[in-house]
Design a protein around this motif. Sequence first.
Motif, PDB file in Angstrom:
ATOM      1  N   TRP A 104     -74.699 -96.331  70.607  1.00  0.00           N
ATOM      2  CA  TRP A 104     -75.521 -96.211  69.406  1.00  0.00           C
ATOM      3  C   TRP A 104     -76.989 -96.073  69.794  1.00  0.00           C
ATOM      4  CZ3 TRP A 104     -73.465-101.111  66.433  1.00  0.00           C
ATOM      5  CH2 TRP A 104     -72.157-100.876  66.004  1.00  0.00           C
ATOM      6  N   PRO A 105     -77.712 -95.143  69.232  1.00  0.00           N
ATOM      7  CA  PRO A 105     -79.159 -95.080  69.456  1.00  0.00           C
ATOM      8  C   PRO A 105     -79.845 -96.323  68.895  1.00  0.00           C
ATOM      9  CG  PRO A 105     -78.338 -93.039  68.476  1.00  0.00           C
ATOM     10  CD  PRO A 105     -77.239 -94.049  68.370  1.00  0.00           C
ATOM     11  N   GLU A 106     -80.773 -96.888  69.628  1.00  0.00           N
ATOM     12  CA  GLU A 106     -81.487 -98.072  69.151  1.00  0.00           C
ATOM     13  C   GLU A 106     -82.250 -97.777  67.867  1.00  0.00           C
ATOM     14  OE1 GLU A 106     -82.554-102.065  69.138  1.00  0.00           O
ATOM     15  OE2 GLU A 106     -81.084-101.011  70.370  1.00  0.00           O
ATOM     16  N   SER A 107     -82.584 -96.515  67.664  1.00  0.00           N
ATOM     17  CA  SER A 107     -83.295 -96.129  66.439  1.00  0.00           C
ATOM     18  C   SER A 107     -82.476 -96.409  65.188  1.00  0.00           C
ATOM     19  CB  SER A 107     -83.666 -94.646  66.485  1.00  0.00           C
ATOM     20  OG  SER A 107     -82.502 -93.836  66.602  1.00  0.00           O
ATOM     21  N   GLU A 108     -81.149 -96.491  65.316  1.00  0.00           N
ATOM     22  CA  GLU A 108     -80.320 -96.823  64.156  1.00  0.00           C
ATOM     23  C   GLU A 108     -80.681 -98.202  63.610  1.00  0.00           C
ATOM     24  OE1 GLU A 108     -77.537 -94.457  62.869  1.00  0.00           O
ATOM     25  OE2 GLU A 108     -79.389 -93.636  63.679  1.00  0.00           O
ATOM     26  N   ARG A 109     -81.079 -99.096  64.501  1.00  0.00           N
ATOM     27  CA  ARG A 109     -81.499-100.435  64.076  1.00  0.00           C
ATOM     28  C   ARG A 109     -82.948-100.427  63.598  1.00  0.00           C
ATOM     29  NH1 ARG A 109     -84.503-104.348  65.889  1.00  0.00           N
ATOM     30  NH2 ARG A 109     -84.904-103.280  67.854  1.00  0.00           N
ATOM     31  N   THR A 110     -83.835 -99.813  64.356  1.00  0.00           N
ATOM     32  CA  THR A 110     -85.264 -99.873  64.007  1.00  0.00           C
ATOM     33  C   THR A 110     -85.573 -99.075  62.748  1.00  0.00           C
ATOM     34  OG1 THR A 110     -85.737 -98.050  65.533  1.00  0.00           O
ATOM     35  CG2 THR A 110     -85.942-100.284  66.398  1.00  0.00           C
ATOM     36  N   ILE A 111     -84.902 -97.954  62.552  1.00  0.00           N
ATOM     37  CA  ILE A 111     -85.089 -97.190  61.310  1.00  0.00           C
ATOM     38  C   ILE A 111     -84.429 -97.925  60.142  1.00  0.00           C
ATOM     39  CG2 ILE A 111     -84.508 -95.046  60.100  1.00  0.00           C
ATOM     40  CD1 ILE A 111     -84.724 -93.629  62.820  1.00  0.00           C
ATOM     41  N   GLY A 112     -83.247 -98.488  60.408  1.00  0.00           N
ATOM     42  CA  GLY A 112     -82.627 -99.304  59.379  1.00  0.00           C
ATOM     43  C   GLY A 112     -81.270 -98.879  58.893  1.00  0.00           C
ATOM     44  N   TYR A 113     -80.503 -98.147  59.728  1.00  0.00           N
ATOM     45  CA  TYR A 113     -79.158 -97.763  59.328  1.00  0.00           C
ATOM     46  C   TYR A 113     -78.090 -98.762  59.774  1.00  0.00           C
ATOM     47  CZ  TYR A 113     -81.069 -93.100  58.359  1.00  0.00           C
ATOM     48  OH  TYR A 113     -81.793 -92.049  57.857  1.00  0.00           O
ATOM     49  N   GLN A 114     -78.400 -99.578  60.786  1.00  0.00           N
ATOM     50  CA  GLN A 114     -77.365-100.415  61.395  1.00  0.00           C
ATOM     51  C   GLN A 114     -77.956-101.710  61.945  1.00  0.00           C
ATOM     52  OE1 GLN A 114     -74.121-101.125  61.558  1.00  0.00           O
ATOM     53  NE2 GLN A 114     -73.424 -99.361  62.742  1.00  0.00           N
ATOM     54  N   PRO A 115     -77.362-102.862  61.615  1.00  0.00           N
ATOM     55  CA  PRO A 115     -77.802-104.119  62.222  1.00  0.00           C
ATOM     56  C   PRO A 115     -77.016-104.405  63.495  1.00  0.00           C
ATOM     57  CG  PRO A 115     -76.163-104.604  60.593  1.00  0.00           C
ATOM     58  CD  PRO A 115     -76.305-103.091  60.615  1.00  0.00           C
ATOM     59  N   ARG A 116     -77.449-105.388  64.238  1.00  0.00           N
ATOM     60  CA  ARG A 116     -76.598-105.951  65.274  1.00  0.00           C
ATOM     61  C   ARG A 116     -75.410-106.604  64.578  1.00  0.00           C
ATOM     62  NH1 ARG A 116     -78.556-106.263  70.296  1.00  0.00           N
ATOM     63  NH2 ARG A 116     -77.317-108.125  70.790  1.00  0.00           N
TER      64      ARG A 116
END
Length: 515
Positions: free
Chosen positions: A257-269
């Motif tokens: 998973w790209p880390e940007s998925e978390r920082t942008i806001g599509y996916q949490p840990r």
Amino acid sequence: MSDQQPTSPADPQPTSPSDPQATAQSAPGRLRGAVAAVRRSAARRPVPWIAGGLAGVLVLGSGGAVAVAAATMPTRPAAAPATSTAAPTSSSTTPSAPSAPTATPTADARAVPDDPAGPSALRTCTIDAAASAAGLGAFEGFVMDAESGETLFSRNGEQAAQTGSVMKTLTSATALAVLGGDHRIPTTVTRESGGAIALVGHGDATLSAGNGTVYPGAPTLAQLAQQVKAQLGDAPVTTIVADASYWNGADAWDPTWPESERTIGYQPRVTALMVDGDRADPAAATSPRSTDPVGRAGAAFRTALANAGVIGAANAQVVQRATTSTDTIASVSSQPVSTLIGQMIPNSDNTLAEMLARVSSRESGAGGSAASLTGVYQQALAGYGLDPAGIVIKDGSGESAANAVSPAFVAHLMVQVAAGAKGLGTLSQSLPVAGVSGTLSSRFTGANAVARGKVHAKTGWIDSANTLGGYIDAADGTRLTFAFYAIGSSRAAALPALDAVTAAAYRCGGSLTSS
């Protein structure tokens, strides 16, 4: 990633299916009925005709009438029935030609012998032009007749590949099989000694701090805190344990998973304890997520306890570990799985998908790990009469490009979904509808608008692929199931191309044939 809806360009018109022509000198109504019966029989149970045509003589009434119908076509194998556990193949065979059937004035068209080797004489419509659009990249596609189980189109359709968020349909089907639509995910509070209490997560990402939520009807920390106050009375709280040990907390982020998925806001840990899906803005579907959802949940619970008047809570220490107590003093539960699917599918919510995947694994006895998902999904999906051998499941949301599921498998699953089999009506009712709802609300425009309201499908988007899979109520009344993958092309090019090939399939309906 979330799924967007750009405008689609015009779609090339497919070739119209041809109809057999008939002439009659008398009793035209009876003749038309007989010809229609033969055509229905050919569509239901295809038989190979002798190359060059077949002449049939129908004698109607005392005056008599003569009708001649001719048709030619190649032969190919029939697809497995919709309930088959083996995926259909696209290899060709050449069976020997049968003797021409003879019709009589009272013959029942259904009495024409079955021959599983040949397609319908009326299947003359293709989507080859739309399926060859550059915007589809390395295209994989599969279309089948939901009623007969016949394969109508396949281009690399049995090749397993990345699914994007179409994976969420498999996740929903797995959750419904393992958990059931009525299952609710609990969050509990246990009492330890020495003034310690523990907030114990079991995978409900909808648990809310109460400052807005994208999950209407979600349970709240305030409800838990009020129950704790009622149980403790004037006893103080010195320590708040945040327990996310329901599955291994180290298994929270897939390396693909790209880390940007978390920082942008599509996916949490992916942790078993979090609040508001770990969103910075709990009322925004897309909102940055933290690196410590468990700690954030513990801190939010401390605030809720203080607001409920629990003595000592405002200054209590928050620690992360497994609780040592089974003395439950408070409990809330998520909404039913059926409701969670209804919240996940239309907006393609990655958070709920990952939670449903992990909870399904944990409740099935597989431990809740990401590594367990392939086996969990295979076992669950086999219960729908499918053959899941060879599928690879890395996550519940479809974010990983390492997922591998063929379009043919998705199309076969969609036969069961469209029929609402074994509780899958929950998923069927949640699918976005072309031009109407969810992630398809602004798609299927221009020439493709002909399919608005007729395509029920899950969208998918990751950096390397855009996908679409579901069912179509086609122009001729045939229900088709399908999956189309556009791999390696840009999103701007892929979405209109996917809409165009889907609209082309809608126009062809049961007359669709592979070239």
